[in-house]
Design a protein around this motif. Structure first.
Motif, PDB file in Angstrom:
ATOM      1  N   SER A   1       0.847  -1.193   0.000  1.00  0.00           N
ATOM      2  CA  SER A   1       0.000   0.000   0.000  1.00  0.00           C
ATOM      3  C   SER A   1       0.881   1.240   0.000  1.00  0.00           C
ATOM      4  O   SER A   1       2.102   1.152   0.114  1.00  0.00           O
ATOM      5  CB  SER A   1      -0.876   0.011   1.250  1.00  0.00           C
ATOM      6  OG  SER A   1      -0.086   0.271   2.407  1.00  0.00           O
ATOM      7  N   LYS A   2       0.224   2.397  -0.072  1.00  0.00           N
ATOM      8  CA  LYS A   2       0.938   3.648   0.155  1.00  0.00           C
ATOM      9  C   LYS A   2       1.490   3.600   1.582  1.00  0.00           C
ATOM     10  O   LYS A   2       0.848   3.058   2.476  1.00  0.00           O
ATOM     11  CB  LYS A   2      -0.004   4.840   0.019  1.00  0.00           C
ATOM     12  CG  LYS A   2      -0.468   5.094  -1.381  1.00  0.00           C
ATOM     13  CD  LYS A   2      -1.365   6.311  -1.410  1.00  0.00           C
ATOM     14  CE  LYS A   2      -1.792   6.610  -2.843  1.00  0.00           C
ATOM     15  NZ  LYS A   2      -2.685   7.785  -2.887  1.00  0.00           N
ATOM     16  N   PRO A   3       2.657   4.153   1.814  1.00  0.00           N
ATOM     17  CA  PRO A   3       3.198   4.158   3.179  1.00  0.00           C
ATOM     18  C   PRO A   3       2.300   4.952   4.121  1.00  0.00           C
ATOM     19  O   PRO A   3       1.702   5.945   3.730  1.00  0.00           O
ATOM     20  CB  PRO A   3       4.549   4.854   3.032  1.00  0.00           C
ATOM     21  CG  PRO A   3       4.863   4.833   1.583  1.00  0.00           C
ATOM     22  CD  PRO A   3       3.568   4.762   0.854  1.00  0.00           C
ATOM     23  N   TYR A   4       2.231   4.475   5.351  1.00  0.00           N
ATOM     24  CA  TYR A   4       1.444   5.181   6.357  1.00  0.00           C
ATOM     25  C   TYR A   4       2.290   5.712   7.499  1.00  0.00           C
ATOM     26  O   TYR A   4       1.796   6.429   8.368  1.00  0.00           O
ATOM     27  CB  TYR A   4       0.323   4.284   6.912  1.00  0.00           C
ATOM     28  CG  TYR A   4       0.804   3.015   7.577  1.00  0.00           C
ATOM     29  CD1 TYR A   4       1.160   2.997   8.921  1.00  0.00           C
ATOM     30  CD2 TYR A   4       0.888   1.831   6.867  1.00  0.00           C
ATOM     31  CE1 TYR A   4       1.607   1.847   9.529  1.00  0.00           C
ATOM     32  CE2 TYR A   4       1.316   0.667   7.466  1.00  0.00           C
ATOM     33  CZ  TYR A   4       1.681   0.684   8.794  1.00  0.00           C
ATOM     34  OH  TYR A   4       2.135  -0.471   9.388  1.00  0.00           O
TER      35      TYR A   4
ATOM     36  N   ALA B   1       4.252   0.127   5.298  1.00  0.00           N
ATOM     37  CA  ALA B   1       3.067   0.000   4.448  1.00  0.00           C
ATOM     38  C   ALA B   1       2.513  -1.404   4.654  1.00  0.00           C
ATOM     39  O   ALA B   1       3.200  -2.284   5.162  1.00  0.00           O
ATOM     40  CB  ALA B   1       3.434   0.215   2.982  1.00  0.00           C
TER      41      ALA B   1
ATOM     42  N   ASN C   1      -5.096  10.159   6.299  1.00  0.00           N
ATOM     43  CA  ASN C   1      -4.170  11.300   6.249  1.00  0.00           C
ATOM     44  C   ASN C   1      -4.936  12.620   6.145  1.00  0.00           C
ATOM     45  O   ASN C   1      -4.613  13.592   6.834  1.00  0.00           O
ATOM     46  CB  ASN C   1      -3.206  11.178   5.063  1.00  0.00           C
ATOM     47  CG  ASN C   1      -1.932  10.463   5.426  1.00  0.00           C
ATOM     48  OD1 ASN C   1      -1.387  10.656   6.507  1.00  0.00           O
ATOM     49  ND2 ASN C   1      -1.465   9.632   4.525  1.00  0.00           N
TER      50      ASN C   1
ATOM     51  N   TYR D   1       9.939   3.346   5.419  1.00  0.00           N
ATOM     52  CA  TYR D   1       8.502   3.601   5.433  1.00  0.00           C
ATOM     53  C   TYR D   1       7.755   2.297   5.662  1.00  0.00           C
ATOM     54  O   TYR D   1       8.125   1.263   5.107  1.00  0.00           O
ATOM     55  CB  TYR D   1       8.056   4.252   4.124  1.00  0.00           C
ATOM     56  CG  TYR D   1       8.628   5.633   3.970  1.00  0.00           C
ATOM     57  CD1 TYR D   1       7.942   6.732   4.470  1.00  0.00           C
ATOM     58  CD2 TYR D   1       9.866   5.836   3.377  1.00  0.00           C
ATOM     59  CE1 TYR D   1       8.473   8.006   4.369  1.00  0.00           C
ATOM     60  CE2 TYR D   1      10.408   7.110   3.277  1.00  0.00           C
ATOM     61  CZ  TYR D   1       9.703   8.188   3.774  1.00  0.00           C
ATOM     62  OH  TYR D   1      10.238   9.444   3.692  1.00  0.00           O
TER      63      TYR D   1
ATOM     64  N   VAL E   1      -5.749   4.898   3.425  1.00  0.00           N
ATOM     65  CA  VAL E   1      -4.575   5.646   3.886  1.00  0.00           C
ATOM     66  C   VAL E   1      -4.740   7.123   3.546  1.00  0.00           C
ATOM     67  O   VAL E   1      -4.492   8.002   4.390  1.00  0.00           O
ATOM     68  CB  VAL E   1      -3.268   5.080   3.281  1.00  0.00           C
ATOM     69  CG1 VAL E   1      -2.078   5.988   3.571  1.00  0.00           C
ATOM     70  CG2 VAL E   1      -3.006   3.671   3.808  1.00  0.00           C
ATOM     71  N   ASP E   2      -5.183   7.430   2.318  1.00  0.00           N
ATOM     72  CA  ASP E   2      -5.404   8.827   1.918  1.00  0.00           C
ATOM     73  C   ASP E   2      -6.443   9.504   2.816  1.00  0.00           C
ATOM     74  O   ASP E   2      -6.259  10.649   3.253  1.00  0.00           O
ATOM     75  CB  ASP E   2      -5.858   8.904   0.455  1.00  0.00           C
ATOM     76  CG  ASP E   2      -4.752   8.589  -0.530  1.00  0.00           C
ATOM     77  OD1 ASP E   2      -3.560   8.638  -0.140  1.00  0.00           O
ATOM     78  OD2 ASP E   2      -5.090   8.284  -1.699  1.00  0.00           O
TER      79      ASP E   2
ATOM     80  N   ASN F   1      -5.286   1.901  -0.264  1.00  0.00           N
ATOM     81  CA  ASN F   1      -4.675   3.197  -0.569  1.00  0.00           C
ATOM     82  C   ASN F   1      -5.656   4.348  -0.331  1.00  0.00           C
ATOM     83  O   ASN F   1      -5.272   5.408   0.178  1.00  0.00           O
ATOM     84  CB  ASN F   1      -4.129   3.224  -1.992  1.00  0.00           C
ATOM     85  CG  ASN F   1      -2.846   2.444  -2.118  1.00  0.00           C
ATOM     86  OD1 ASN F   1      -2.116   2.253  -1.142  1.00  0.00           O
ATOM     87  ND2 ASN F   1      -2.561   1.970  -3.314  1.00  0.00           N
ATOM     88  N   GLN F   2      -6.920   4.144  -0.670  1.00  0.00           N
ATOM     89  CA  GLN F   2      -7.938   5.168  -0.398  1.00  0.00           C
ATOM     90  C   GLN F   2      -8.090   5.374   1.109  1.00  0.00           C
ATOM     91  O   GLN F   2      -8.251   6.500   1.579  1.00  0.00           O
ATOM     92  CB  GLN F   2      -9.284   4.788  -1.023  1.00  0.00           C
ATOM     93  CG  GLN F   2      -9.300   4.936  -2.521  1.00  0.00           C
ATOM     94  CD  GLN F   2     -10.583   4.399  -3.163  1.00  0.00           C
ATOM     95  OE1 GLN F   2     -11.306   3.601  -2.571  1.00  0.00           O
ATOM     96  NE2 GLN F   2     -10.840   4.838  -4.379  1.00  0.00           N
TER      97      GLN F   2
ATOM     98  N   LYS G   1      -6.437  -0.830  -4.126  1.00  0.00           N
ATOM     99  CA  LYS G   1      -7.071   0.483  -4.312  1.00  0.00           C
ATOM    100  C   LYS G   1      -7.801   0.922  -3.037  1.00  0.00           C
ATOM    101  O   LYS G   1      -7.673   2.073  -2.600  1.00  0.00           O
ATOM    102  CB  LYS G   1      -8.040   0.424  -5.488  1.00  0.00           C
ATOM    103  CG  LYS G   1      -8.730   1.730  -5.789  1.00  0.00           C
ATOM    104  CD  LYS G   1      -9.667   1.580  -6.979  1.00  0.00           C
ATOM    105  CE  LYS G   1     -10.452   2.857  -7.212  1.00  0.00           C
ATOM    106  NZ  LYS G   1     -11.432   2.705  -8.288  1.00  0.00           N
TER     107      LYS G   1
END
Length: 158
Positions: A8-11, A119, A141, A117, A137-138, A134-135, A131
């Protein structure tokens, strides 16, 4: 790892950190270059097969004494028995071990030695899951909830 799984995107931004004895704090090196300067006399502790071990072996080639352990707690116990001078491991674990062992005379060198990082690892065959994560995580944030969670569970993290 990226060959077998997706990430995933890093958190969370983290890295390797050092655990030392409080009594050496005034003479202990602060940061990477300080450790490098006395690496020939330090007895390093690392967890076998981790990024911490790879970092120490790559970054301190003149280190003569690198002891490997099964766990970070094993390395910490070796420090308490004066068998190791400095333990290098993942920052969240080092912070926890320092907190648990403050009364036994251990503390951290308060700087990250590397930048890494975190993830989530996910199945490559599931693009919808990737997907969605990642959503998530976004969203966490954007609302600030991610920072709140990190501060709750990893104090001093940011």
């Amino acid at each position: 790892r990226e060959v077998r799984i997706a990430f995933s995107k890093p958190y969370f931004r983290t890295g390797q950190m050092a655990l030392i004895r409080i009594k050496h704090k005034s003479i202990a090196p602060y940061g990477f270059y300080g450790i490098m300067g006395i690496s020939t006399i330090l007895r390093f502790g690392v967890v076998k097969g981790t990024t911490g071990e790879a970092f120490v072996r790559r970054s301190f080639p003149k280190a003569k004494n690198i002891e490997t352990f099964k766990t970070a707690r094993d390395g910490t116990n070796a420090m308490l028995r004066n068998k190791v001078d400095i333990m290098i491991h993942d920052a969240p674990m080092i912070l926890m071990l320092a907190a648990e062992n403050e009364s036994s005379g251990l503390t951290v060198i308060p700087s990250l030695l590397t930048e890494e990082y975190l993830a989530w690892g996910l199945r490559k065959s599931d693009p919808e899951l990737i997907k969605s994560v990642n959503q998530f995580v976004d969203q966490m944030n954007a609302t600030g909830e991610l920072d709140e969670l990190i501060q709750r569970w990893i104090p001093l993290a940011r």
